[in-house]
Write a protein that holds these residues in place. Structure first.
Motif, PDB file in Angstrom:
ATOM      1  N   THR A 511       0.830  -1.210   0.000  1.00 59.04           N
ATOM      2  CA  THR A 511       0.000   0.000   0.000  1.00 59.04           C
ATOM      3  C   THR A 511       0.861   1.254   0.000  1.00 59.04           C
ATOM      4  O   THR A 511       0.590   2.207  -0.745  1.00 59.04           O
ATOM      5  N   VAL A 512       1.921   1.251   0.803  1.00 57.18           N
ATOM      6  CA  VAL A 512       2.842   2.400   0.800  1.00 57.18           C
ATOM      7  C   VAL A 512       3.450   2.578  -0.580  1.00 57.18           C
ATOM      8  O   VAL A 512       3.524   3.698  -1.108  1.00 57.18           O
ATOM      9  N   CYS A 513       3.853   1.485  -1.193  1.00 57.68           N
ATOM     10  CA  CYS A 513       4.523   1.584  -2.494  1.00 57.68           C
ATOM     11  C   CYS A 513       3.578   2.133  -3.553  1.00 57.68           C
ATOM     12  O   CYS A 513       3.981   2.965  -4.378  1.00 57.68           O
ATOM     13  N   ARG A 514       2.331   1.713  -3.534  1.00 58.20           N
ATOM     14  CA  ARG A 514       1.408   2.197  -4.572  1.00 58.20           C
ATOM     15  C   ARG A 514       1.011   3.648  -4.327  1.00 58.20           C
ATOM     16  O   ARG A 514       0.602   4.352  -5.256  1.00 58.20           O
ATOM     17  N   GLU A 515       1.149   4.117  -3.089  1.00 59.02           N
ATOM     18  CA  GLU A 515       0.720   5.474  -2.775  1.00 59.02           C
ATOM     19  C   GLU A 515       1.831   6.512  -2.877  1.00 59.02           C
ATOM     20  O   GLU A 515       1.543   7.702  -3.021  1.00 59.02           O
ATOM     21  N   GLU A 516       3.088   6.081  -2.806  1.00 61.98           N
ATOM     22  CA  GLU A 516       4.204   7.038  -2.847  1.00 61.98           C
ATOM     23  C   GLU A 516       4.749   7.126  -4.274  1.00 61.98           C
ATOM     24  O   GLU A 516       5.157   6.116  -4.849  1.00 61.98           O
ATOM     25  N   PRO A 517       4.792   8.309  -4.857  1.00 58.95           N
ATOM     26  CA  PRO A 517       5.111   8.452  -6.292  1.00 58.95           C
ATOM     27  C   PRO A 517       6.481   7.932  -6.713  1.00 58.95           C
ATOM     28  O   PRO A 517       6.664   7.576  -7.874  1.00 58.95           O
ATOM     29  N   ASN A 518       7.444   7.901  -5.788  1.00 58.20           N
ATOM     30  CA  ASN A 518       8.790   7.459  -6.184  1.00 58.20           C
ATOM     31  C   ASN A 518       9.014   5.967  -5.961  1.00 58.20           C
ATOM     32  O   ASN A 518      10.103   5.457  -6.225  1.00 58.20           O
ATOM     33  N   CYS A 519       7.980   5.239  -5.495  1.00 59.91           N
ATOM     34  CA  CYS A 519       8.119   3.788  -5.317  1.00 59.91           C
ATOM     35  C   CYS A 519       7.678   3.105  -6.606  1.00 59.91           C
ATOM     36  O   CYS A 519       6.521   3.227  -7.026  1.00 59.91           O
ATOM     37  N   THR A 520       8.571   2.391  -7.234  1.00 57.23           N
ATOM     38  CA  THR A 520       8.340   1.917  -8.598  1.00 57.23           C
ATOM     39  C   THR A 520       7.930   0.464  -8.708  1.00 57.23           C
ATOM     40  O   THR A 520       7.318   0.064  -9.699  1.00 57.23           O
ATOM     41  N   SER A 521       8.272  -0.359  -7.696  1.00 56.83           N
ATOM     42  CA  SER A 521       7.963  -1.781  -7.813  1.00 56.83           C
ATOM     43  C   SER A 521       7.916  -2.424  -6.438  1.00 56.83           C
ATOM     44  O   SER A 521       8.515  -1.944  -5.472  1.00 56.83           O
ATOM     45  N   PHE A 522       7.217  -3.549  -6.383  1.00 58.20           N
ATOM     46  CA  PHE A 522       7.086  -4.343  -5.168  1.00 58.20           C
ATOM     47  C   PHE A 522       7.413  -5.783  -5.539  1.00 58.20           C
ATOM     48  O   PHE A 522       6.725  -6.378  -6.376  1.00 58.20           O
ATOM     49  N   SER A 523       8.464  -6.354  -4.938  1.00 62.84           N
ATOM     50  CA  SER A 523       8.915  -7.701  -5.300  1.00 62.84           C
ATOM     51  C   SER A 523       9.034  -8.579  -4.068  1.00 62.84           C
ATOM     52  O   SER A 523       9.535  -8.146  -3.022  1.00 62.84           O
ATOM     53  N   THR A 524       8.596  -9.811  -4.198  1.00 64.91           N
ATOM     54  CA  THR A 524       8.750 -10.815  -3.153  1.00 64.91           C
ATOM     55  C   THR A 524       9.979 -11.673  -3.449  1.00 64.91           C
ATOM     56  O   THR A 524      10.391 -11.809  -4.604  1.00 64.91           O
ATOM     57  N   TRP A 525      10.555 -12.267  -2.394  1.00 63.02           N
ATOM     58  CA  TRP A 525      11.751 -13.101  -2.586  1.00 63.02           C
ATOM     59  C   TRP A 525      11.304 -14.544  -2.805  1.00 63.02           C
ATOM     60  O   TRP A 525      11.336 -15.385  -1.930  1.00 63.02           O
ATOM     61  N   GLY A 526      10.843 -14.790  -4.032  1.00 66.00           N
ATOM     62  CA  GLY A 526      10.158 -16.026  -4.365  1.00 66.00           C
ATOM     63  C   GLY A 526       8.675 -15.856  -4.126  1.00 66.00           C
ATOM     64  O   GLY A 526       8.217 -14.851  -3.572  1.00 66.00           O
ATOM     65  N   PHE A 527       7.898 -16.837  -4.556  1.00 72.51           N
ATOM     66  CA  PHE A 527       6.452 -16.715  -4.376  1.00 72.51           C
ATOM     67  C   PHE A 527       5.805 -17.965  -3.796  1.00 72.51           C
ATOM     68  O   PHE A 527       4.730 -17.903  -3.232  1.00 72.51           O
ATOM     69  N   THR A 528       6.455 -19.132  -3.913  1.00 71.25           N
ATOM     70  CA  THR A 528       5.899 -20.359  -3.354  1.00 71.25           C
ATOM     71  C   THR A 528       6.842 -20.927  -2.307  1.00 71.25           C
ATOM     72  O   THR A 528       8.066 -20.975  -2.506  1.00 71.25           O
ATOM     73  N   ASP A 529       6.266 -21.372  -1.195  1.00 69.94           N
ATOM     74  CA  ASP A 529       7.071 -21.957  -0.131  1.00 69.94           C
ATOM     75  C   ASP A 529       7.840 -23.188  -0.597  1.00 69.94           C
ATOM     76  O   ASP A 529       8.846 -23.562   0.010  1.00 69.94           O
TER      77      ASP A 529
END
Length: 576
Positions: A511-529
């Protein structure tokens, strides 16, 4: 095969079995099973995407990589030979025979790997699953079998001696026995222990000893008796897509952002659910390991770009961007890079590596983690004049200016890429963040071409949890410096019954990333356990962690749905 050849082979087999019986080893007797048509596994097959291999008119040249995975402190050296993931593999029932011709003339040890299950490389650790290795080392035939319960072979045998520069090898899978041949003679029979119980074989090759490499002059397979066999090529990289995935929600925002994850080449080509989920849900990928120095330059001047190229090709096929990770780090280094050398040589090694790696991928990746984890974990480094910068081999040779040199070299090598510094533990207030912020001011004043900062957001314990509003303050502080921000490697390890807490942490940072103009991407360190880096490697096979949005069976957890909700809300909480 002619009748005369069948009779000759039957006699050879019978004699060899008699000799082996005296050595308390099992062996098959009688005539060989009828053979089906042999299939060539080199001609017209993909060996160009196999690390350390080069197709030539006389066969596939295998270069000695000496690729190993070290521990975080640089010790150890777990072998990490390549697998031909984009080449042919076998699907079979019943008995089969595999024949290979190995040519080596300079003292090289030559090995062919047959994987019943491909290895899994977690975050800088390789899990060996079931497979065998057969080859010629020091003039003797060597056989190793892995049963999937240890890094080390469960069985090792050597046979014969005095093998020459060219050896014809064969492995026959007969029920749960493996019959080994060299130059037309049966040299041993070993128990298979269901190593090929899934009815599949992937191929790999490796070189050892003091030479530079060897040539795989031939490779073919055939069914035996009533056996059945087909040859499969690697699956296509393009994934059919819907329009209701995480990446689509992120792209439909008033200010679109990229939804990303770390990926590995192995499961991408061998696990259909992994491949489909990755291509369906994400618009950016980070190579989990395949761009790190010990993977990509295992020997000085010897590069293995093939797994990294596969990830880039997958991204291109599925409309994804690549956030490349990482050019300069104090971990994941090959042993030669850690060796004693002068400060000038150290600087030369760093800049040559950046130019070679960033140059190879120039124009193919959108972003680079140029410097990874520069801040120290030791309190004394915040008071002894280091200003919080971690002392390591690059710092020792060049001081803090190693970062200036790294960013400038990366900019020259890949002028269009966005250049990041990537760090963990700086999402919350405290001396670590203060020191990083002061470092960024110094870098900006020196004209260093840094474009942004990645916040890793690894949360492995309750003390690691951070308030999204504290994170927001850091993002805004970067904006004041003219820098971009991104969530770069998020995973949240939780206890039983804490899935809602995990979901809140992920959704709050997104939510912070989508709301702050200088945040460009959101990445997880892998996606499946199932492939997550928080797997418990004290056990073998490792038990999965639970830090990611999908479980090991690809069932979406509350975290996944919380991410969707975070992308579906406007800033004021109203629906889009």
């Amino acid at each position: 095969m002619s009748l005369r050849m069948r009779v000759r082979r039957s006699v050879v087999t019978a004699v060899a079995c008699a000799l082996l019986a005296g050595a308390s080893m099992s062996c098959t007797g009688g005539s060989a099973p009828a053979e089906g048509r042999a299939t060539d596994l080199l001609d017209g097959r993909d060996w160009a995407h196999f690390a350390g291999a080069k197709p030539t008119p006389s066969g596939v040249r295998i270069t000695r990589l000496d690729r190993r995975i070290t521990r975080q402190d640089g010790s150890g050296g777990q072998p990490n030979p390549p697998v031909n993931l984009r080449g042919p593999h076998l699907v079979f029932r019943g008995d089969i025979r595999i024949e290979a011709r190995l040519r080596h003339t300079d003292g090289t040890d030559a090995y062919l790997h047959l994987y019943g299950e491909t290895p899994v490389v977690y975050d800088e650790w390789r899990r060996e699953r079931r497979g065998v290795r057969i080859g010629v080392a020091g003039g003797r035939l060597r056989f190793d079998r892995w049963d999937g319960d240890s890094d080390r072979p469960a069985l090792t045998r050597t046979f014969g001696k005095g093998f020459g520069d060219e050896v014809r090898l064969a492995v026959e899978v007969r029920g749960d026995r493996l019959v080994l041949e060299a130059d037309g003679n049966v040299v041993g029979t070993v128990p298979g222990r269901n190593v090929f119980g899934h009815g599949r074989i992937w191929f790999g090759a490796d070189a050892g000893g003091g030479g530079e490499g060897w040539t795989l002059g031939g490779l073919r397979a055939m069914p035996l008796g009533r056996g059945r066999m087909s040859v499969r090529d690697a699956p296509g990289l393009k994934v059919p897509r819907s329009t209701d995935a995480l990446r689509d929600l992120a792209a439909d925002l008033q200010r679109p952002i990229r939804l990303g994850t770390a990926l590995a080449a192995g499961p991408l080509l061998t696990d259909g659910a992994y491949r489909r989920t990755a291509g369906e849900e994400f618009s950016m990928l980070t190579p989990e390991n395949d761009f790190k120095a010990q993977f990509v330059q295992p020997r000085r001047g010897v590069f293995a770009f093939e797994e990294g190229d596969t990830l880039v090709d997958f991204a291109d096929a599925n409309g994804m961007q690549v956030h490349a990770h990482t050019l300069v780090w104090f971990e994941a280094l090959p042993s030669w890079m850690r060796a004693e050398m002068t400060h000038e040589d150290r600087r030369r090694v760093m800049t040559e590596h950046i130019r070679a790696v960033a140059g190879h991928f120039r124009g193919k990746v959108a972003e680079w983690d140029v410097v990874n984890e520069p801040m120290s974990d030791e309190d004394e480094d915040y008071t002894n004049g280091n200003r919080g910068v971690r002392p390591h081999l690059w710092f020792d040779a060049m001081g803090e200016q190693y970062m200036d040199i790294a960013f400038r070299t990366a900019r020259e090598a890949d002028p269009q890429a966005v250049l990041y510094l990537n760090e963990y533990g700086v999402e919350e207030d405290g001396p670590r963040w203060d020191a990083l912020y002061a470092l960024l001011i110094r870098l900006k004043k020196r004209g260093v071409p840094i474009d942004g900062v990645g916040f890793q957001n690894h949360e492995y314990a309750a003390d690691d949890r951070t308030d999204p509003e504290a994170f927001r303050r850091k993002v805004r502080a970067l904006a004041a410096l003219g820098l971009k921000a991104r969530v770069s490697e998020m995973d949240v390890l939780v206890g039983e019954g804490e899935e809602d807490a995990q979901a809140r942490q992920f959704a709050g940072k997104l939510t912070v990333c989508r709301e702050e103009p200088n945040c460009t991407s959101f990445s997880t360190w892998g996606f499946t356990d199932g492939y997550g880096s928080t797997a418990d490697i004290r056990n073998y096979p490792p038990s999965p962690g639970n830090a990611l949005p999908w479980d090991a069976e690809y069932e979406a957890k509350p975290t996944y749905w919380a991410l969707r909700d975070a992308l579906g809300r406007s800033v004021d909480g109203a629906g889009l």
